[in-house]
Design a protein around this motif. Structure first.
Motif, PDB file in Angstrom:
ATOM      1  N   ASN B  46      65.164  41.591  47.304  1.00  0.00           N
ATOM      2  CA  ASN B  46      66.066  40.538  46.836  1.00  0.00           C
ATOM      3  C   ASN B  46      65.313  39.436  46.085  1.00  0.00           C
ATOM      4  O   ASN B  46      65.771  38.312  46.006  1.00  0.00           O
ATOM      5  CB  ASN B  46      66.873  39.955  47.996  1.00  0.00           C
ATOM      6  N   PHE B  47      64.148  39.782  45.551  1.00  0.00           N
ATOM      7  CA  PHE B  47      63.377  38.888  44.690  1.00  0.00           C
ATOM      8  C   PHE B  47      62.887  37.633  45.413  1.00  0.00           C
ATOM      9  O   PHE B  47      62.495  36.672  44.782  1.00  0.00           O
ATOM     10  CB  PHE B  47      64.196  38.464  43.444  1.00  0.00           C
ATOM     11  N   HIS B  48      62.929  37.647  46.731  1.00  0.00           N
ATOM     12  CA  HIS B  48      62.471  36.469  47.452  1.00  0.00           C
ATOM     13  C   HIS B  48      60.965  36.606  47.688  1.00  0.00           C
ATOM     14  O   HIS B  48      60.511  37.065  48.737  1.00  0.00           O
ATOM     15  CB  HIS B  48      63.219  36.328  48.776  1.00  0.00           C
ATOM     16  N   ILE B  49      60.197  36.191  46.688  1.00  0.00           N
ATOM     17  CA  ILE B  49      58.765  36.451  46.708  1.00  0.00           C
ATOM     18  C   ILE B  49      58.044  35.457  47.619  1.00  0.00           C
ATOM     19  O   ILE B  49      58.295  34.249  47.563  1.00  0.00           O
ATOM     20  CB  ILE B  49      58.209  36.413  45.272  1.00  0.00           C
ATOM     21  N   ASN B  50      57.193  35.980  48.461  1.00  0.00           N
ATOM     22  CA  ASN B  50      56.419  35.146  49.375  1.00  0.00           C
ATOM     23  C   ASN B  50      55.187  34.617  48.625  1.00  0.00           C
ATOM     24  O   ASN B  50      54.168  35.279  48.500  1.00  0.00           O
ATOM     25  CB  ASN B  50      56.006  35.983  50.581  1.00  0.00           C
ATOM     26  N   LYS B  52      52.937  32.302  49.099  1.00  0.00           N
ATOM     27  CA  LYS B  52      51.664  32.093  49.785  1.00  0.00           C
ATOM     28  C   LYS B  52      50.912  33.415  49.951  1.00  0.00           C
ATOM     29  O   LYS B  52      49.718  33.516  49.641  1.00  0.00           O
ATOM     30  CB  LYS B  52      51.955  31.480  51.157  1.00  0.00           C
ATOM     31  N   GLU B  81      59.480  37.190  37.558  1.00  0.00           N
ATOM     32  CA  GLU B  81      59.757  36.302  38.687  1.00  0.00           C
ATOM     33  C   GLU B  81      58.463  36.013  39.446  1.00  0.00           C
ATOM     34  O   GLU B  81      58.199  34.877  39.843  1.00  0.00           O
ATOM     35  CB  GLU B  81      60.795  36.956  39.613  1.00  0.00           C
ATOM     36  N   GLN B  83      55.441  36.027  38.238  1.00  0.00           N
ATOM     37  CA  GLN B  83      54.623  35.096  37.446  1.00  0.00           C
ATOM     38  C   GLN B  83      55.154  33.675  37.589  1.00  0.00           C
ATOM     39  O   GLN B  83      54.400  32.726  37.820  1.00  0.00           O
ATOM     40  CB  GLN B  83      54.640  35.505  35.969  1.00  0.00           C
ATOM     41  N   ASP B  84      56.471  33.529  37.471  1.00  0.00           N
ATOM     42  CA  ASP B  84      57.087  32.203  37.543  1.00  0.00           C
ATOM     43  C   ASP B  84      56.769  31.508  38.858  1.00  0.00           C
ATOM     44  O   ASP B  84      56.569  30.302  38.915  1.00  0.00           O
ATOM     45  CB  ASP B  84      58.612  32.316  37.405  1.00  0.00           C
ATOM     46  N   LEU B  85      56.750  32.293  39.948  1.00  0.00           N
ATOM     47  CA  LEU B  85      56.602  31.675  41.262  1.00  0.00           C
ATOM     48  C   LEU B  85      55.155  31.586  41.733  1.00  0.00           C
ATOM     49  O   LEU B  85      54.743  30.591  42.318  1.00  0.00           O
ATOM     50  CB  LEU B  85      57.417  32.473  42.295  1.00  0.00           C
ATOM     51  N   LEU B  87      52.143  32.011  39.963  1.00  0.00           N
ATOM     52  CA  LEU B  87      51.133  31.356  39.127  1.00  0.00           C
ATOM     53  C   LEU B  87      51.457  29.863  39.019  1.00  0.00           C
ATOM     54  O   LEU B  87      51.818  29.347  37.966  1.00  0.00           O
ATOM     55  CB  LEU B  87      51.080  32.021  37.749  1.00  0.00           C
ATOM     56  N   GLU B  88      51.326  29.198  40.158  1.00  0.00           N
ATOM     57  CA  GLU B  88      51.723  27.802  40.247  1.00  0.00           C
ATOM     58  C   GLU B  88      50.722  26.874  39.560  1.00  0.00           C
ATOM     59  O   GLU B  88      49.539  27.172  39.462  1.00  0.00           O
ATOM     60  CB  GLU B  88      51.811  27.394  41.721  1.00  0.00           C
ATOM     61  N   HIS B  89      51.257  25.740  39.187  1.00  0.00           N
ATOM     62  CA  HIS B  89      50.399  24.667  38.710  1.00  0.00           C
ATOM     63  C   HIS B  89      49.461  24.251  39.838  1.00  0.00           C
ATOM     64  O   HIS B  89      49.853  24.269  41.003  1.00  0.00           O
ATOM     65  CB  HIS B  89      51.279  23.479  38.277  1.00  0.00           C
ATOM     66  N   TYR B  93      46.779  27.397  37.043  1.00  0.00           N
ATOM     67  CA  TYR B  93      46.472  26.693  35.802  1.00  0.00           C
ATOM     68  C   TYR B  93      46.539  25.196  36.049  1.00  0.00           C
ATOM     69  O   TYR B  93      46.897  24.751  37.166  1.00  0.00           O
ATOM     70  CB  TYR B  93      47.429  27.107  34.682  1.00  0.00           C
ATOM     71  N   LEU B 141      45.290  31.508  29.975  1.00  0.00           N
ATOM     72  CA  LEU B 141      45.572  30.178  30.480  1.00  0.00           C
ATOM     73  C   LEU B 141      45.053  30.009  31.909  1.00  0.00           C
ATOM     74  O   LEU B 141      44.657  28.927  32.325  1.00  0.00           O
ATOM     75  CB  LEU B 141      47.083  29.895  30.449  1.00  0.00           C
TER      76      LEU B 141
END
Lengths: 619, 212
Positions: B46-50, B52, B81, B83-85, B87-89, B93, B141
């Motif tokens: 369900n795309f709920h990526i962990n 941590k 999804e 990558q979005d979650l 690869l955090e600031h 990067y 990046l």
């Protein structure tokens, strides 16, 4: 028979079985051979512990065969019979025809009259269903191609006994005896035929329309012993009716079994009747062993030996040739032949009937009975030879075959309880092409579901014998979806103990129940109201103005965390003493969830998805 | 020899049971030492990526492989999804986001279209390398090195096992070379695709053998 006598004989029979069968089984000889040997040991030619009354016992024990056919029928659904129609008619019919031609030819060549030769040729090709089925099931070979073919032939033979019984009196050499034999039924031929059709039709109609309401009524009382009594009453009643109209009781119960195989009481009936059947069948084998007349055997040892060897070679030759022409590979052909090489218990009945009607002289019939009994004694040895010598050599050829064996209605998934919870699980599985076996304890519920075309069986899933009958030994998954929390735990414990290979998916009634299930190491646990309450929470958040996707993700986070907390607390619970735990449980539960969730949700917001998105936009 | 490189294969295929090529590729590297296969659709239906857990996984590996079929000139949705979650600031990067520095990134993709379709004259117009630019730039990046991708073209034509086998073999070989650090990274970077480098290597390896 006086009471004392009865107990004495019961003691002898049971002691013989208890002493011999486990040893025989341990030695890899199978239970049938054990019973037969025990019979010989206690019989008139062994320790002489049983004498003439052995005949009475045998007549009583034949009831075991009747019950066995009831069970065989129960495990056969009409669809399966239809699917096996080619092997039943093809293999069964051809086997009979070929053997009758060859055997009667041999008989005539040895100087018998054609009538006597034909009578013998009709009786000897029959193979014992009891031994065949027992040895195949015991070795787990029932579902192989050879096993299924052997079973088909046995089915054909079970039906063929009826016309043979009708045919025998016509072969008599002294017409006087015919009238004597047929006086038992003083009806004309067409009346007799009508009676037979009427009886069998009556069993089918009664089984379909009468038995289901009766069983439903009995099941609703929830008295197990009354259900048992009803099942036995049914079998005995059919036996009586069949005897009155002069038909084989085995055929009658078989038909009743097939009819009831479609009903929801199938598994319950199997597990109820099975213990009686097994005991009686054991008794039957014991009395076969005890009834072998060794005087006749030792009088003409070469003749008896020659007959056994000759008949065995002829029968297995015919069977292997047939199997080959039906494109079975060699190892399956041999299995097929070896499972059917022994004589049939009906042969005893048929041979004595043939002497009564003067078709066969008594002396010859006696020798043939001994031949059949000895061939039954030898048949487990054939199977041992197959296990030890033939199968290991041909195993590479059979490996592929075994994988796509004919399915015999055993499904990979058993669902216990088919109420609000189980139905949804079951419907999803069915919609995706997985077949399921459903057990339900509430007969009113079954009635409702059946009306909507669901296949549901009556029974209490916390009974180990019922789980066996439902195919738990072959299944992969066990879904426990009943609503009684104690009973769920009971079923889980039983399943883990007796069917450790099954993956268990259990419905948890509340939090405390979840802990219990977690501690039992249940593979999948689902709290019954959790998911729907969570969905309701999502809807509430949405109505409060939270965006749909955010609400959805919040719910997933909540679920994830709550499940973790559940497992943590289940582990903690084990350390506390039971009493302390129980007293603190409820308050602790609530407090802990609320506290830990509050913290966790705050925590979660820091790295939530929408925050993240904003950061990226800044980038 | 140095310590082997630890490889994390981030695998994304929404219907693996229907896949022919990807299933065989993934099977060929299953159980290899120092190789972790992480099946995203299997872990997160369900795309709920962990986040941590994913970040910890990244930290524990030296080479990251994105293995997936090429959908609409990109990856299946879950990898985006991811990558979005993940690869955090401040992790991947940004000023303090140095966690991934020095790691290598490889795309291992399968395309239905043929190699000829991915050029100015073909109906996809752009080359694979052009289309993979978002992945390449994402790697840059985050301070990671983007190595030439492993590409299997024309999977619609690959129906028989013997047609797929050579690709599976070279994929397995490539992963092993990456792990054992037996790659000439300088030469590899001169090639457009990893596949070309592998051909080059096996040619130079074979020729002296033939001479003998």
């Amino acid at each position: 028979m006086s009471n004392e006598n009865f107990f004495f004989h019961a003691f002898i029979y049971l002691a013989a079985a208890v002493l011999t069968v486990p040893i025989s089984k341990r030695l890899g000889l199978g239970s049938v051979l054990g019973y037969l040997i025990a019979g010989v040991v206690i019989g008139p030619f062994g320790l002489r512990l049983v004498g003439q009354e052995g005949q009475d016992v045998m007549r009583f024990a034949e009831f075991g065969v009747v019950m066995m056919l009831f069970l065989v029928g129960l495990q056969l659904q009409p669809e399966l019979l239809w699917r096996l129609r080619v092997p039943i008619l093809g293999l069964g019919g051809l086997q009979m025809v070929a053997n009758v031609i060859l055997l009667s030819g041999v008989g005539i060549a040895f100087g018998l009259s054609w009538q006597a030769a034909l009578a013998i040729a009709l009786i000897l090709p029959l193979s014992s269903t009891a031994i065949g089925v027992q040895t195949l099931t015991e070795r787990g070979l029932m579902k192989t191609e050879g096993g299924q073919s052997a079973f088909s032939v046995l089915l054909f033979q079970a039906v063929a006994v009826i016309p043979i019984l009708a045919l025998l009196p016509l072969l008599t050499t002294s017409p006087a005896a015919v009238s004597a034999a047929t006086t038992s039924s003083s009806l004309a031929g067409w009346q007799q035929t009508l009676l037979v059709i009427g009886t069998v039709g009556g069993i089918i109609v009664g089984g379909r329309f009468l038995m289901r309401p009766i069983f439903r009524f009995i099941a609703a009382t929830r008295l197990r012993e009354i259900f048992t009594a009803t099942a036995l009453l049914l079998v005995i009643a059919i036996t009586l009716v069949m005897q009155i109209v002069g038909l084989s009781p085995a055929l009658g119960t078989f038909v009743a079994g097939v009819v009831l195989a479609e009903s929801e009481y199938r598994h319950e009936l199997v597990s109820t009747v099975e213990p009686f059947q097994s005991l009686l069948l054991g008794l039957f084998f014991l009395s076969v062993g005890a009834s072998i007349n060794f005087n006749l055997v030792f009088g003409q040892p070469m003749l008896v030996l020659g007959l056994i060897v000759g008949v065995s070679i002829l029968k297995s030759g015919v069977l292997i040739a047939l199997a080959k022409s039906f494109r079975m590979d060699l190892s399956q052909s041999i299995l097929f032949a070896f499972a059917l090489v022994q004589g049939d218990e009906f042969a005893f009945v048929l041979f004595s009937f043939a002497t009564q009607t003067n078709v066969l002289p008594e002396q010859l019939a006696g020798i043939l009975i001994a031949v059949v009994a000895l061939s039954m004694l030898l048949s487990p040895l054939f199977m041992i030879a197959y296990d030890r010598l033939i199968q290991p050599r041909l195993i590479t050829q059979t490996e592929d075959r075994d994988a796509d064996e004919i399915d015999d209605n055993e499904n990979a998934v058993i669902i216990a309880g088919f109420g609000r919870f189980g139905q949804i699980v079951g419907r999803l599985l069915l919609a995706n092409g997985y077949s399921i076996t459903v057990l339900e304890h509430n007969s009113a519920q079954i009635e409702l579901l059946r009306r909507f075309g669901w296949k549901v069986f009556y029974g209490d899933a916390s009974r180990i014998d019922l789980l066996y009958a439902a195919g738990a030994a072959q299944a992969k998954l066990m879904v426990v979806a009943i609503d009684d929390s104690e009973q769920i735990l009971e079923i889980v414990d039983l399943t883990r103990k007796y069917f450790p290979h099954l993956k268990i998916l259990a419905r948890a009634v509340d939090r405390r129940h979840s802990y219990e299930l977690i501690r039992r190491g249940v593979d999948v646990i689902q709290r019954e109201t959790f998911e729907s309450a969570l969905s309701m929470g999502v809807e509430a958040l949405k109505l409060l103005g939270v965006r749909s996707y955010t609400a959805h993700r919040a719910a997933q986070t909540f679920r994830h965390h709550d499940e973790e907390a559940l497992h943590d607390m289940a582990a903690m619970e084990g350390d506390d003493s039971a009493l302390m735990a129980r007293s603190r449980q409820l308050s602790q539960d609530l407090e802990q969830i609320l506290q830990s969730d509050e913290q966790e949700i705050k925590h979660e917001v820091d790295r939530a998805w929408d925050i993240l998105a904003q950061q990226k936009e800044k980038k | 020899m140095d310590k082997p490189n630890r490889i994390l294969v981030l695998f994304a295929h929404p219907a693996l049971e229907k896949s022919r090529v990807n299933r065989q590729l993934i099977r060929s590297i299953q159980g290899m030492e120092s190789v972790t296969i992480h099946d995203l659709y299997e872990h997160y239906p369900n795309f709920h990526i962990n986040v941590k857990l994913e970040q910890e996984l990244l930290l524990a590996h030296d080479i990251i492989v994105f293995q997936h079929p090429f959908y609409w000139y990109s990856s299946p949705a879950i990898l985006k999804e991811w990558q979005d979650l993940v690869l955090e600031h401040d992790f991947a990067y940004g000023h303090n986001g140095t966690a991934l520095r020095g790691k290598k990134v490889l795309s291992a993709i399968t395309t239905g279209g043929t190699q000829e379709a991915y050029c100015r004259k073909g109906h996809n117009y752009f080359t694979i390398r052009e289309l993979l630019a978002p992945f390449e730039q994402t790697a840059h990046l985050c301070g990671m090195e983007y190595v030439p991708p492993f590409v299997i073209h024309g999977t619609h034509q690959l129906q028989e096992a013997h047609q797929i086998a050579p690709y599976v073999e070279s994929y397995q070989k490539a992963i092993a070379m990456f792990r054992d650090n037996t790659v000439d990274w300088q030469t590899l970077l001169q090639h457009k695709h990893l596949n070309h480098y592998l051909e080059h290597v096996s040619n130079t390896l074979e020729s002296p053998l033939h001479v003998q």
